[in-house]
Write a protein that holds these residues in place. Structure first.
Motif, short mmCIF file in Angstrom:
data_model
loop_
_atom_site.label_atom_id
_atom_site.label_comp_id
_atom_site.label_asym_id
_atom_site.label_seq_id
_atom_site.Cartn_x
_atom_site.Cartn_y
_atom_site.Cartn_z
N GLY A 120 0.78 -1.23 0.00
CA GLY A 120 0.00 0.00 0.00
C GLY A 120 0.81 1.28 0.00
N LYS A 121 2.11 1.18 -0.26
CA LYS A 121 2.96 2.38 -0.23
C LYS A 121 3.11 3.03 -1.60
CE LYS A 121 5.70 0.56 3.62
NZ LYS A 121 7.05 0.11 4.05
N VAL A 122 2.92 2.27 -2.65
CA VAL A 122 3.12 2.78 -4.00
C VAL A 122 1.94 2.42 -4.89
CG1 VAL A 122 4.46 2.43 -6.14
CG2 VAL A 122 5.65 2.90 -3.99
N LYS A 123 1.55 3.38 -5.71
CA LYS A 123 0.57 3.17 -6.77
C LYS A 123 1.33 3.17 -8.09
CE LYS A 123 -2.01 6.72 -7.62
NZ LYS A 123 -3.07 7.73 -7.44
N TYR A 124 1.17 2.11 -8.86
CA TYR A 124 1.92 1.94 -10.11
C TYR A 124 0.99 2.13 -11.30
CZ TYR A 124 4.26 -0.66 -13.89
OH TYR A 124 4.79 -1.06 -15.10
N VAL A 125 1.38 3.01 -12.22
CA VAL A 125 0.57 3.33 -13.39
C VAL A 125 1.35 2.95 -14.64
CG1 VAL A 125 -0.68 5.14 -14.63
CG2 VAL A 125 -0.42 5.30 -12.14
N PHE A 126 0.69 2.21 -15.54
CA PHE A 126 1.34 1.78 -16.79
C PHE A 126 0.79 2.60 -17.95
CE2 PHE A 126 2.04 -0.71 -20.59
CZ PHE A 126 3.29 -1.28 -20.39
N ARG A 127 1.70 3.28 -18.67
CA ARG A 127 1.31 4.04 -19.85
C ARG A 127 2.09 3.55 -21.06
NH1 ARG A 127 -0.44 10.12 -19.19
NH2 ARG A 127 -1.66 9.29 -20.93
#
Length: 256
Positions: A120-127
């Motif tokens: 829950g420390k990082v939100k990962y976004v793929f573009r």
């Protein structure tokens, strides 16, 4: 007496060919010695130039890293892994044909996921950022988005990276079946180019964030209610420690 002079003259004439090579050999040796001396001097001069350049490089101030500059990047509405309210956000701009992107997925991402995303420390976004010379990458990106329409984005994402050398349209259709998608629905989506504009939007946003190669990452503090972050840019399939250092620094900062 005349005979004696004739004898001496004849003797000298016969000895001349033997005397000449000796002088020629001595002359050649002198020339070689001169060339050796010249080469030694050239080497000494070259060494001086090298030493001068080394001194200049040592004295020059270190240039700031271009990979850790602050940049602004948009999250848009792209796929996310992790808690929406995680304090740190990583945005990756990637290419399904890029071998370095594949290396990151295989070697580095699992550690990031285990230590930061799953906790829950990082939100990962793929573009998506399909490079121009990777001709199969745009359709592969579309395939992932078509799978995302049916809740199977990450399954297709993983399948594509597991098969980077087999990304033809026929391959993509087969992968859709393998991850449990309806073949007819998937084919309609990918044949229509439904998500082509979305891929173009990702490319444009990547360029605004000064992305020029893949994989590129922007890591920054999450901004509540905002669709963008200001963060540090890391380029390439770096080891886990490179990401860990930046993430830990951000986690240690007071919340905004």
């Amino acid at each position: 007496m005349k005979k004696w002079f004739l004898f001496v003259g004849l003797f000298l004439f016969l000895m001349l060919p033997l005397i000449h090579p000796v002088h020629a050999a001595e002359t050649t040796q002198i020339i070689v010695e001169d060339e050796i001396k010249s080469l030694k001097k050239d080497m000494q001069d070259l060494k001086k130039e090298v030493d001068t350049l080394k001194a200049k490089n040592t004295a020059a101030p270190a240039q700031p890293s271009q990979e850790l500059q602050d940049v602004t990047a948009s999250i848009d509405d792209d796929p996310i892994k992790g808690r929406a309210d995680a304090p740190v956000t990583i945005i990756e701009f990637s290419d399904y044909q890029c071998p370095f992107c594949g290396r990151f997925v295989k070697n580095t991402f699992p550690e990031i996921a285990e230590k930061y995303i799953d906790t829950g420390k990082v939100k990962y976004v793929f573009r998506d950022y399909p490079l121009e010379f990777h001709k199969l990458a745009p359709k592969a990106s579309e395939a992932a988005n078509c799978a995302g329409d049916k809740g199977k984005y990450w399954e297709m994402h993983d399948k594509l990276f597991d098969n980077q050398n087999a990304l033809t349209l026929d391959n993509l259709r087969q992968y859709a079946i393998e991850i449990g998608l309806d073949a007819a629905s998937f084919n309609t989506c990918i044949d229509s180019g439904k998500h082509a504009a979305e891929i173009t939007k990702d490319l444009e946003d990547g360029k605004k964030a000064m992305v020029s190669g893949t994989p590129s990452f922007i890591i920054g503090k999450s901004q509540s209610g905002k669709k963008e972050i200001v963060g540090k840019k890391i380029v390439g399939a770096r080891p886990f420690s490179s990401f860990e250092q930046v993430i830990e620094q951000l986690l240690a900062e007071p919340g905004k």
